[in-house]
Scaffold this active site. Structure first.
Site, PDB file in Angstrom:
ATOM      1  N   SER A  83     134.298 139.327  38.911  1.00 20.08           N
ATOM      2  CA  SER A  83     133.516 140.208  39.782  1.00 20.08           C
ATOM      3  C   SER A  83     132.538 139.493  40.698  1.00 20.08           C
ATOM      4  O   SER A  83     131.860 140.147  41.497  1.00 20.08           O
ATOM      5  CB  SER A  83     132.752 141.236  38.943  1.00 20.08           C
ATOM      6  OG  SER A  83     133.635 142.192  38.405  1.00 20.08           O
ATOM      7  N   LYS A  86     132.664 140.344  44.362  1.00 20.37           N
ATOM      8  CA  LYS A  86     131.956 141.466  44.986  1.00 20.37           C
ATOM      9  C   LYS A  86     130.817 141.009  45.889  1.00 20.37           C
ATOM     10  O   LYS A  86     130.343 141.779  46.736  1.00 20.37           O
ATOM     11  CB  LYS A  86     131.434 142.413  43.907  1.00 20.37           C
ATOM     12  CG  LYS A  86     132.562 143.152  43.188  1.00 20.37           C
ATOM     13  CD  LYS A  86     132.100 143.831  41.914  1.00 20.37           C
ATOM     14  CE  LYS A  86     133.300 144.451  41.199  1.00 20.37           C
ATOM     15  NZ  LYS A  86     133.007 144.815  39.811  1.00 20.37           N
ATOM     16  N   SER A 137     128.262 146.432  38.435  1.00 18.02           N
ATOM     17  CA  SER A 137     129.545 145.804  38.753  1.00 18.02           C
ATOM     18  C   SER A 137     130.673 146.826  38.806  1.00 18.02           C
ATOM     19  O   SER A 137     131.778 146.601  38.286  1.00 18.02           O
ATOM     20  CB  SER A 137     129.881 144.702  37.739  1.00 18.02           C
ATOM     21  OG  SER A 137     130.852 143.817  38.248  1.00 18.02           O
ATOM     22  N   LYS A 255     125.055 137.729  40.458  1.00 16.41           N
ATOM     23  CA  LYS A 255     126.257 138.501  40.107  1.00 16.41           C
ATOM     24  C   LYS A 255     126.972 137.929  38.888  1.00 16.41           C
ATOM     25  O   LYS A 255     127.172 136.727  38.789  1.00 16.41           O
ATOM     26  CB  LYS A 255     127.230 138.523  41.298  1.00 16.41           C
ATOM     27  CG  LYS A 255     128.383 139.510  41.119  1.00 16.41           C
ATOM     28  CD  LYS A 255     127.887 140.929  41.181  1.00 16.41           C
ATOM     29  CE  LYS A 255     128.914 141.935  40.650  1.00 16.41           C
ATOM     30  NZ  LYS A 255     129.004 141.912  39.168  1.00 16.41           N
TER      31      LYS A 255
END
Length: 334
Positions: A83, A86, A137, A255
């Site tokens: 992720s 992203k 997320s 993140k």
């Protein structure tokens, strides 16, 4: 016959050698060969603690202000990004769309994995979708963003909007100099041929932090957004997947990422005073423990440098002092 000047010179040399001998005994300086044979000779003092033991397959620490690498372990190893992808989805979305644009969620956007629990037909602002993608997320939020931007701004039609957006993610990666990164999905799902590196993700994280809206979002641990469905409000409580945000001093993002192929990933940003560090761990068995160990080590090193170097502003001088990147590239075969 020895001249008086020659005798004085000899005495000075003996005195210098004696001083060096005393410093070696005291441990104030360490021979380069005994510390790190490939460490640049300008670094006369080694770091205060041994290199931390981590489970990550790749890791890196970057000075956020200068972009210089302070420490790295296999920084160019290609690994699944999960992720952390992203970050690029968010950056690209703001390049094309206004944060206040209203976006509709389609059934095709409701993918599995981590979710913000969006509903088909629900409408939210881009800002709220960015929060839903970056804080908990939400894969559904990331795909919704890609679907919308791909169709409205990049010429995509129907389901093709997502693929067009991904193509633009790769074009943006090239523009940013992410030479070892390929995107296949906007949410980071495992996919053949999708990979990145610790170095590229540090660069991407640094780019994200330059966007005030995104920087604010990734530093948020808990919030609520409101969508609308059939004229009625839909409330979404968002809690960050980054457990270090409320527990590690100075942590402000960025993140997480977890998939079967990737293991545990984390791109983090911590600020203490005028010291700003971006840390990346990829393929970890415990991303939070690894990140803590690395950052604790680095901040201890900064403190040592500040006590030794005659400087008033530590950022540039400390970066030079701690610049061991060439050593690690050579030692790790990168």
């Amino acid at each position: 016959m020895w001249s008086k000047d020659h005798n004085n010179q000899t005495l000075r040399c003996i005195s210098c050698l004696f001083i060096v001998f005393l410093l070696l005994i005291a441990g104030i300086i360490v021979p380069i060969s005994a510390a790190n044979a490939a460490l640049p000779a300008s670094n006369a003092v080694v770091l205060p603690y041994p290199e931390p033991e981590i489970t990550a397959k790749s890791a890196l620490v970057m000075d956020r202000r200068t972009g210089k690498i302070l420490w790295a372990y296999k920084p160019n190893k290609k690994l699944a990004m999960a992720s952390t992808a992203k970050m690029m989805t968010a950056i690209l979305a703001l390049q094309y769309a206004d944060p206040n644009e209203i976006i509709k969620v389609y059934p095709r956007d409701l993918v599995g994995g981590s979710t913000a629990y969006l509903r088909a037909g629900e409408k939210l602002t881009l800002t709220d979708l960015l929060k839903a993608a970056l804080i908990p997320s939400g894969n559904d939020a990331a795909v919704t963003i890609a679907d919308y931007v791909g169709r409205k701004y990049l010429g995509g039609v129907g389901d093709n909007g997502i693929q067009v957006f991904v193509d633009e993610m790769n074009a943006k990666a090239h523009e940013l100099g992410l030479d070892h990164t390929v995107f296949r999905t906007p949410n980071g799902f495992d996919a053949p041929g999708q990979y990145s590196t610790a170095l590229d993700l540090a660069k991407l994280g640094r780019e994200l932090l330059d966007k005030p809206l995104l920087s604010s979002i990734v530093g948020t641990y808990r919030t609520r957004v409101i969508g609308h469905l059939g004229g009625k409000p839909v409330y979404h409580t968002l809690v960050s997947t980054n457990d270090l945000l409320p527990t590690y001093p100075g942590m402000q993002g960025i993140k997480t990422g977890t998939t079967p192929a990737a293991g545990e990933n984390l791109v983090s940003y911590v600020k203490r005073g005028n010291i700003e560090l971006i840390a990346v761990v990829l393929g970890s068995q415990d991303r939070f423990a690894d990140t803590r160990a690395i950052l604790d080590w680095m901040f201890s090193s900064y403190s040592l440098a500040e006590s030794i170097l005659p400087i008033t502003s530590p950022t540039t001088a400390h970066v030079n002092y701690l610049q061991m990147y060439p050593y690690y590239l050579e030692a790790r075969g990168e």
